[in-house]
Design an enzyme around this catalytic site. Structure first.
Site, PDB file in Angstrom:
ATOM      1  N   LEU A  47       9.821 -65.358   3.628  1.00 26.07           N
ATOM      2  CA  LEU A  47       9.159 -64.514   4.618  1.00 26.07           C
ATOM      3  C   LEU A  47       7.774 -65.102   4.861  1.00 26.07           C
ATOM      4  O   LEU A  47       7.031 -65.387   3.915  1.00 26.07           O
ATOM      5  CB  LEU A  47       9.051 -63.079   4.099  1.00 26.07           C
ATOM      6  N   ASP A  48       7.420 -65.291   6.138  1.00 27.38           N
ATOM      7  CA  ASP A  48       6.130 -65.891   6.485  1.00 27.38           C
ATOM      8  C   ASP A  48       4.969 -65.119   5.853  1.00 27.38           C
ATOM      9  O   ASP A  48       5.043 -63.890   5.710  1.00 27.38           O
ATOM     10  CB  ASP A  48       5.937 -65.910   8.000  1.00 27.38           C
ATOM     11  N   PRO A  49       3.863 -65.805   5.515  1.00 26.55           N
ATOM     12  CA  PRO A  49       2.701 -65.108   4.964  1.00 26.55           C
ATOM     13  C   PRO A  49       2.190 -63.983   5.859  1.00 26.55           C
ATOM     14  O   PRO A  49       1.742 -62.938   5.359  1.00 26.55           O
ATOM     15  CB  PRO A  49       1.651 -66.222   4.832  1.00 26.55           C
ATOM     16  N   ALA A  51       3.897 -62.108   7.756  1.00 28.34           N
ATOM     17  CA  ALA A  51       4.911 -61.063   7.906  1.00 28.34           C
ATOM     18  C   ALA A  51       4.884 -60.140   6.692  1.00 28.34           C
ATOM     19  O   ALA A  51       4.477 -60.518   5.593  1.00 28.34           O
ATOM     20  CB  ALA A  51       6.295 -61.684   8.050  1.00 28.34           C
TER      21      ALA A  51
END
Length: 300
Positions: A47-49, A51
């Site tokens: 999961l993207d930082p 997000a």
């Protein structure tokens, strides 16, 4: 004197973490592993930082079930900020193009069917995909030309939740490998404008949803058995995967990696994928062929 070294525990289960904003998935796994003193840990889908939301973290034997969770359906809620495209397709990047066009609700809803079903998607250049062994985001940050070919993805559904002239909030249900940042970019381009993701929350991964999630703060507030009580069992990662229940003799054979003949009324003859249990504990994942359970991955 230095603090005594933590003793690693052979603890197994799932932590369904509501990952906070501005924390990497690797940092989240490290924090959870430290809190539980777990000997082994991993996660089921980066999961993207920037997000937030569901990051399933596997401890111990649950790491063997990561592929089943990763292959599950994902649900994301995201906002498209209208009027500008960025290098990263989110708020972290620099603006590279702008547009005065602001789509109305009807126009936006009219194009959403184009983004459902099996479609081709060009991943963002700032992604973890590899090009000749190098991460795309490393090449992009170094100023090199990044050319990622379109890939086939599956989008089950996409719907509009809120809309105004500055941004729109949508929810998408999709398969593995879908980039929401690319969806936002492409939706804007089809509408004759520019856009980027300004908010991203993952609401579900496979069998795990927001209702299952715990925060770092909740984990930190507890200790010992109380914290361990937040762990979900290893088998919870299998979702709707069929369960095959074994007796003691069958279980002993499967523990040694052997096939076993399934007996009794209703015993399956063929299953493409399933998991075997004994007294509620996971023994193995595998498949059933000609009435035999064939283990693929055995759990301790």
């Amino acid at each position: 004197m230095s603090a005594p070294k933590r003793v690693k525990r052979a603890i197994s289960g799932w932590v369904v973490l509501n990952k906070p904003y501005d924390m990497t998935s690797t940092q989240a796994v490290g924090k959870v592993r430290w809190l539980f003193s777990a000997a082994k840990a991993g996660h089921a889908g980066t999961l993207d930082p920037l997000a937030t939301g569901i990051l399933p973290i596997a401890l111990g034997e649950a790491t063997k079930a990561v592929p089943q969770v990763q292959d599950g359906t994902k649900v994301y809620r995201f906002a498209i900020a209208w009027g500008s495209a960025t290098t990263t397709d989110d708020t972290e990047g620099s603006v590279i193009a702008t547009s005065e066009v602001r789509p109305d609700r009807d126009a936006l809803e009219a194009v959403l069917p184009q983004f459902t079903g099996t479609i081709m998607q060009r991943p963002p250049i700032f992604s973890a995909l590899k090009i000749d062994g190098e991460r795309a985001y490393d090449l992009a940050r170094a100023g090199e030309q990044v050319d990622l070919p379109p890939r086939e993805i599956d989008v089950d559904a996409i719907r509009l939740i809120e809309h105004d002239s500055t941004q729109s909030i949508l929810e998408v249900s999709c398969g593995k490998g879908t980039y929401v940042r690319s969806l936002a970019r492409d939706i804007a381009e089809v509408l004759g404008t520019r856009g980027h993701v300004s908010m991203l929350h993952r609401a579900a991964v496979g069998p795990f949803t927001d209702a299952d999630a715990v925060t770092i703060e909740q984990l930190e507030a507890l200790e010992g058995e109380a914290r361990d009580g937040l762990l979900k069992p290893v088998w919870s990662g299998f979702g709707d995967l069929p369960e095959v229940r074994l007796d003691a003799l069958q279980a002993n054979s499967v523990r040694h990696g052997n096939n076993v003949l399934l007996t009794g009324a209703g015993a399956p003859v063929t299953l493409d994928e399933c998991w075997a249990s004994f007294k509620g504990e996971v023994l193995a994942t595998g498949w059933v062929e000609f009435g035999q359970f064939r283990p693929k991955r055995v759990f301790n």
